[in-house]
Design a protein around this motif. Structure first.
Motif, short mmCIF file in Angstrom:
data_model
loop_
_atom_site.label_atom_id
_atom_site.label_comp_id
_atom_site.label_asym_id
_atom_site.label_seq_id
_atom_site.Cartn_x
_atom_site.Cartn_y
_atom_site.Cartn_z
N PRO A 23 -0.64 56.61 -16.73
CA PRO A 23 -1.99 56.06 -16.69
C PRO A 23 -2.07 54.88 -15.70
CG PRO A 23 -1.29 56.37 -18.95
CD PRO A 23 -0.09 56.62 -18.08
N GLY A 24 -3.20 54.71 -15.11
CA GLY A 24 -3.42 53.62 -14.17
C GLY A 24 -4.11 54.11 -12.92
N GLN A 25 -4.20 53.24 -11.94
CA GLN A 25 -4.85 53.61 -10.69
C GLN A 25 -3.84 54.27 -9.76
OE1 GLN A 25 -6.57 49.96 -9.24
NE2 GLN A 25 -8.52 50.48 -10.16
N HIS A 26 -4.30 55.34 -9.12
CA HIS A 26 -3.46 56.07 -8.17
C HIS A 26 -4.30 56.43 -6.95
CE1 HIS A 26 -0.20 56.60 -11.06
NE2 HIS A 26 -1.14 56.82 -11.96
N GLU A 27 -3.71 56.35 -5.80
CA GLU A 27 -4.40 56.78 -4.58
C GLU A 27 -4.25 58.28 -4.45
OE1 GLU A 27 -4.21 55.85 0.16
OE2 GLU A 27 -3.71 54.27 -1.26
N LEU A 28 -5.38 58.94 -4.22
CA LEU A 28 -5.35 60.39 -4.09
C LEU A 28 -4.96 60.77 -2.66
CD1 LEU A 28 -8.57 61.29 -6.07
CD2 LEU A 28 -6.21 61.42 -6.85
N PRO A 29 -4.27 61.88 -2.51
CA PRO A 29 -3.92 62.33 -1.16
C PRO A 29 -5.16 62.62 -0.33
CG PRO A 29 -2.73 63.59 -2.82
CD PRO A 29 -3.74 62.76 -3.54
N ARG A 30 -5.09 62.30 0.95
CA ARG A 30 -6.22 62.55 1.86
C ARG A 30 -6.57 64.03 1.90
NH1 ARG A 30 -8.43 59.98 6.70
NH2 ARG A 30 -9.40 61.63 7.91
N ALA A 31 -5.59 64.88 1.67
CA ALA A 31 -5.82 66.32 1.72
C ALA A 31 -6.89 66.76 0.72
CB ALA A 31 -4.52 67.07 1.48
N LEU A 32 -7.03 66.04 -0.40
CA LEU A 32 -8.06 66.41 -1.37
C LEU A 32 -9.44 66.23 -0.78
CD1 LEU A 32 -6.69 65.00 -4.75
CD2 LEU A 32 -6.57 67.33 -3.88
N GLY A 33 -9.67 65.12 -0.09
CA GLY A 33 -10.96 64.90 0.56
C GLY A 33 -11.22 65.92 1.65
N ASP A 34 -10.17 66.27 2.38
CA ASP A 34 -10.30 67.29 3.42
C ASP A 34 -10.65 68.64 2.81
OD1 ASP A 34 -9.62 65.33 5.24
OD2 ASP A 34 -7.55 66.02 5.49
N ARG A 35 -10.05 68.93 1.65
CA ARG A 35 -10.32 70.21 0.98
C ARG A 35 -11.77 70.27 0.50
NH1 ARG A 35 -7.14 72.38 -4.33
NH2 ARG A 35 -8.34 74.28 -4.57
N VAL A 36 -12.26 69.16 -0.03
CA VAL A 36 -13.66 69.11 -0.48
C VAL A 36 -14.60 69.30 0.71
CG1 VAL A 36 -15.46 67.60 -1.44
CG2 VAL A 36 -13.21 67.72 -2.52
N ALA A 37 -14.30 68.65 1.82
CA ALA A 37 -15.13 68.79 3.01
C ALA A 37 -15.13 70.24 3.50
CB ALA A 37 -14.63 67.86 4.11
N ALA A 38 -13.98 70.88 3.49
CA ALA A 38 -13.89 72.27 3.94
C ALA A 38 -14.70 73.19 3.02
CB ALA A 38 -12.43 72.72 3.99
N MET A 39 -14.62 72.94 1.71
CA MET A 39 -15.39 73.76 0.77
C MET A 39 -16.89 73.57 0.99
SD MET A 39 -13.18 73.66 -2.81
CE MET A 39 -13.73 72.03 -3.22
N LYS A 40 -17.30 72.34 1.27
CA LYS A 40 -18.72 72.07 1.51
C LYS A 40 -19.20 72.77 2.78
CE LYS A 40 -22.67 70.06 0.80
NZ LYS A 40 -23.54 70.46 -0.29
N LEU A 41 -18.38 72.73 3.83
CA LEU A 41 -18.76 73.42 5.07
C LEU A 41 -18.85 74.92 4.86
CD1 LEU A 41 -16.70 71.43 7.72
CD2 LEU A 41 -19.19 71.47 7.43
N MET A 42 -17.93 75.48 4.10
CA MET A 42 -17.99 76.92 3.82
C MET A 42 -19.25 77.27 3.04
SD MET A 42 -13.94 77.96 3.12
CE MET A 42 -14.26 78.06 1.40
#
Length: 50
Positions: A23-42
């Motif tokens: 538990p606690g704060q964690h930085e998410l991998p940049r790839a997750l944001g890239d994946r969301v952007a790709a899904m939105k573009l599709m």
């Protein structure tokens, strides 16, 4: 919340659960944001026939 924020939050939660982080704060991998952007573009391409 926007659709993109919800998608990123869900992918982030899935990532954290899969990696069994403590538990606690964690930085998410940049790839997750890239994946969301790709899904939105599709999705835009499908609905607007780009």
């Amino acid at each position: 919340m926007t659709e993109l924020q919800v998608a990123l939050a869900l992918l982030g939660a899935d990532h954290l659960l899969a990696e069994r982080h403590n538990p606690g704060q964690h930085e998410l991998p940049r790839a997750l944001g890239d994946r969301v952007a790709a899904m939105k573009l599709m999705r835009l391409a499908e609905t607007r026939r780009l």
